[in-house]
Design an enzyme around this catalytic site. Structure first.
Site, PDB file in Angstrom:
ATOM      1  N   ASN A 184       4.338  -2.358  -2.460  1.00 30.27           N
ATOM      2  CA  ASN A 184       4.108  -3.328  -3.531  1.00 30.27           C
ATOM      3  C   ASN A 184       2.619  -3.406  -3.830  1.00 30.27           C
ATOM      4  OD1 ASN A 184       2.887  -5.435  -1.736  1.00 30.27           O
ATOM      5  ND2 ASN A 184       4.892  -5.253  -0.770  1.00 30.27           N
ATOM      6  N   ARG A 185       2.239  -4.273  -4.736  1.00 33.75           N
ATOM      7  CA  ARG A 185       0.857  -4.255  -5.232  1.00 33.75           C
ATOM      8  C   ARG A 185      -0.140  -5.020  -4.366  1.00 33.75           C
ATOM      9  NH1 ARG A 185       0.797  -6.401 -10.963  1.00 33.75           N
ATOM     10  NH2 ARG A 185      -1.428  -6.076 -10.695  1.00 33.75           N
TER      11      ARG A 185
END
Ligand code: CTP
Length: 414
Positions: free
Chosen positions: A220-221
């Protein structure tokens, strides 16, 4: 980019003693970074140091008089000669000798007092940190090693020199570490007597990696920046910090680093260290789903078909729920902090999460705000407490947010 002020260094008086090593030029950068961070830096130079760098360089970088001589008669606002030898040490928060030559190490170890630096070291009551730097095999010489051991025994912090190539072309251990590392050691030494001294804090950071095959993963970011800022804030507050991380940001000096990849891996590491932990801050963005199975070999595409594989997902363990479970029998950690990244109904979702996961604090963060959340250096959060409290913090850097969170944790610890 100018450096962000470091709260721990605000108005701290640091005596930086520079000796005659080729690495003396690096001390100029250190003096500059310490000053930019908010410290008041008084530089002492030995006669040999002046052969490598001029006092004017340090004076310009620190904006303060530079002391070069036990007998000098200064008229530029410096301390008068007759008190400089004790006056510099008096009221100093830290004496940092960087770089320290083999000669200076020997003098410090044996209590010699024939120049302003060595006299100041004898008069100092503050913590002393020494960063040796020397060419060839001088650092490994038994005489130098004995002096290092003597200083350590006396409570002096020695920053181990790094290995690499020297100016002479020789290779060995003796290089002065980079400024960022030296700064980290300064912070450790100054934080040692702060509010979390003697406490153990676990911080998780970064987005977990859930493997599809040996070369691909789902992540994920999350950058890990907020978690690393928390680890540094806990270190500045004097805690022993275990950083369980799925990110590869530069490591905070003094933290125990445990690199992990998947949610399961992170859970193992957290549970393993829980028994001694006073606080756990789960800043990591733990994946909720992972590929149900990990292919042993790289998944290949078929050249003669448009067919694509289907990845079936499975749930990962909820680390905070397993911590809640463990805590119900052991009572540790005393304080557990969770984070919630929400895109709607921020407070309602966050409050529900706090209760379900048995948290003392939950840091709620609206990821739709442009200057908050993933990857950026700033954050806008609300701190929810198990006591029903709700404290919105103004938009601030992740460093300042981390300090506010660590301060809340400090007040909750028994
Ligand atoms: N967390 C955890 N284990 C997981 C997932 C999340 O311990 N498998 C922790 C995170 O580190 C964070 C908190 O739980 O401190 C909230 O994470 P978040 O993903 O926002 O919440 P979820 O419980 O996963 O809920 P949802 O995804 O539905 O928002």
């Amino acid at each position: 980019m100018t450096q962000e002020p470091i709260t721990l260094l605000q108005n701290k008086r640091i005596v930086l003693a520079v000796t005659g090593s080729i690495a003396a030029y690096k001390a100029a950068d250190l003096a500059s970074k310490l000053t930019q961070a908010g410290a008041l830096v008084d530089v002492i130079m030995t006669e040999a140091a002046e052969r490598f760098v001029t006092p004017l360089s340090f004076q310009s970088l620190t904006g303060r008089p530079v002391y070069t001589n036990l007998w000098q008669n200064e008229s530029s606002g410096a301390l008068p000669t007759h008190i400089a030898h004790v006056g510099l040490a008096e009221g100093a928060d830290l004496l940092l000798v960087a770089p320290a030559t083999a000669n200076t190490l020997a003098k410090l170890a044996h209590g010699l007092a024939d120049d302003l630096l060595t006299v100041t070291a004898l008069a100092a009551r503050c913590p002393i940190v020494v960063a040796p730097a020397m060419d060839g095999s001088m650092y490994q010489h038994p005489a130098t090693q004995a002096n290092v051991a003597t200083l350590r025994q006396r409570g002096v912090t020695i920053i181990e020199p790094e290995s690499g190539r020297f100016a002479s072309g020789l290779v060995g251990q003796g290089r002065l570490p980079e400024t960022i590392t030296l700064l980290g050691h300064v912070r450790l030494a100054l934080g040692r007597s702060a509010a979390l001294a003697g406490k153990h804090v676990i911080v998780t950071a970064g987005g977990t990696h859930e493997a599809i095959d040996p070369v691909r993963f789902i992540t994920n970011r999350s950058s890990g920046k907020q978690g690393y800022a928390l680890a540094q804030a806990a270190l500045d507050a004097g805690a022993a910090v275990t950083l369980v991380t799925a990110s590869d940001l530069p490591q905070p000096v003094g933290a125990q680093i445990i690199n992990v990849s998947s949610a399961e891996h992170m859970q193992q590491a957290v549970l393993e260290h829980l028994a001694t932990a006073d606080a756990l801050l789960m800043a990591a963005a733990v994946a909720d789903f992972r590929p149900q199975s990990r292919a042993d070999q790289k998944i290949k595409k078929k050249d003669d078909s448009d067919e694509a594989p289907t990845i079936i997902l499975a749930r990962t363990p909820d680390i905070l729920l397993s911590v809640k479970d463990r805590r119900s029998t052991t009572g540790r950690p005393y304080v557990v902090v969770g984070f919630a990244a929400e895109s709607e109904k921020l407070l309602a979702h966050a409050r529900a999460k706090l209760e379900r996961k048995g948290l003392d604090l939950l840091i709620a963060n609206d990821i739709t705000a442009p200057d908050a959340g993933f990857e950026v250096d700033t954050n806008r959060v609300v701190i929810l407490g198990a006591d029903g409290s709700q404290t919105p913090l103004a938009l601030a850097t992740k460093t300042r947010i981390a300090e506010a969170i660590i301060s809340r944790v400090t007040h909750l610890l028994p």
